[in-house]
Design a protein around this motif. Sequence first.
Motif, PDB file in Angstrom:
ATOM      1  N   ASP A 292       0.873  -1.172   0.000  1.00  0.00           N
ATOM      2  CA  ASP A 292       0.000   0.000   0.000  1.00  0.00           C
ATOM      3  C   ASP A 292       0.915   1.229   0.000  1.00  0.00           C
ATOM      4  OD1 ASP A 292      -1.929   1.944   0.352  1.00  0.00           O
ATOM      5  OD2 ASP A 292      -2.717   1.124   2.234  1.00  0.00           O
TER       6      ASP A 292
ATOM      7  N   VAL B 158       2.395   4.856  -0.284  1.00  0.00           N
ATOM      8  CA  VAL B 158       1.916   6.201   0.030  1.00  0.00           C
ATOM      9  C   VAL B 158       2.831   7.285  -0.533  1.00  0.00           C
ATOM     10  CG1 VAL B 158       0.652   5.474   2.083  1.00  0.00           C
ATOM     11  CG2 VAL B 158       2.986   6.260   2.319  1.00  0.00           C
TER      12      VAL B 158
ATOM     13  N   ARG C  64       2.394   1.533   3.787  1.00  0.00           N
ATOM     14  CA  ARG C  64       1.753   1.305   5.079  1.00  0.00           C
ATOM     15  C   ARG C  64       2.206  -0.038   5.663  1.00  0.00           C
ATOM     16  NH1 ARG C  64      -1.250   5.507   5.732  1.00  0.00           N
ATOM     17  NH2 ARG C  64      -2.245   6.437   3.907  1.00  0.00           N
TER      18      ARG C  64
ATOM     19  N   THR D  93      -1.384   5.986  12.237  1.00  0.00           N
ATOM     20  CA  THR D  93      -0.548   6.131  11.046  1.00  0.00           C
ATOM     21  C   THR D  93       0.737   5.377  11.312  1.00  0.00           C
ATOM     22  OG1 THR D  93      -1.458   8.303  10.494  1.00  0.00           O
ATOM     23  CG2 THR D  93       0.686   7.742   9.540  1.00  0.00           C
TER      24      THR D  93
ATOM     25  N   VAL E  27       3.739   4.075   8.720  1.00  0.00           N
ATOM     26  CA  VAL E  27       4.260   3.956   7.362  1.00  0.00           C
ATOM     27  C   VAL E  27       5.748   3.638   7.442  1.00  0.00           C
ATOM     28  CG1 VAL E  27       4.682   5.214   5.191  1.00  0.00           C
ATOM     29  CG2 VAL E  27       2.535   5.566   6.447  1.00  0.00           C
TER      30      VAL E  27
ATOM     31  N   VAL F 218       6.010  12.117   4.165  1.00  0.00           N
ATOM     32  CA  VAL F 218       4.903  11.235   4.547  1.00  0.00           C
ATOM     33  C   VAL F 218       4.135  11.848   5.720  1.00  0.00           C
ATOM     34  CG1 VAL F 218       4.351   9.006   5.647  1.00  0.00           C
ATOM     35  CG2 VAL F 218       5.882   9.085   3.662  1.00  0.00           C
TER      36      VAL F 218
ATOM     37  N   GLN G 145       2.025  14.608   4.380  1.00  0.00           N
ATOM     38  CA  GLN G 145       0.940  14.051   3.563  1.00  0.00           C
ATOM     39  C   GLN G 145      -0.148  13.420   4.434  1.00  0.00           C
ATOM     40  OE1 GLN G 145       2.187  11.617   0.142  1.00  0.00           O
ATOM     41  NE2 GLN G 145       0.796  10.054   0.885  1.00  0.00           N
ATOM     42  N   GLU G 146       0.255  12.789   5.536  1.00  0.00           N
ATOM     43  CA  GLU G 146      -0.684  12.105   6.421  1.00  0.00           C
ATOM     44  C   GLU G 146      -1.304  13.046   7.450  1.00  0.00           C
ATOM     45  OE1 GLU G 146      -1.550   8.636   6.285  1.00  0.00           O
ATOM     46  OE2 GLU G 146      -0.627   8.894   4.313  1.00  0.00           O
TER      47      GLU G 146
END
Length: 119
Positions: A17, A19, A29, A37, A39, A71, A74-75
């Motif tokens: 997955d 990201v 992920r 979260t 990652v 990341v 983005q998250e």
Amino acid sequence: MSDCLFCRMIAGEIPADVVLQTDRVFAFRDINPQAPTHVLVIPKEHHATVGALAADDAGLLGEVVAGAHAVALQEGLVTDGGAEPGYRLVTNTGPQAGQSVHHVHFHVLGGRRMEWPPG
């Protein structure tokens, strides 16, 4: 390395997955998340540990850390200025530290308060 789980993910042989992806960094992920979260951020080149990566290509190490921060942005774990609420960046080096996949990887963890020591 054909027997490395993460190298096989990068090659598309094992699903991930994804990201974030750049020419040299790959983030996906975790299949067993330890936080809302979770990652993993890795270099596309195989380096067994963070020490090996630092010795072989310090610039790539910087790209991996920058990828981890990207990341987090983005998250929604941080804002552009790196402000609250925050995230944890963890890497394990060697068996005593709990490294189970011998391809350097950083865990980006967030979405809840992170206590230390974990408990």
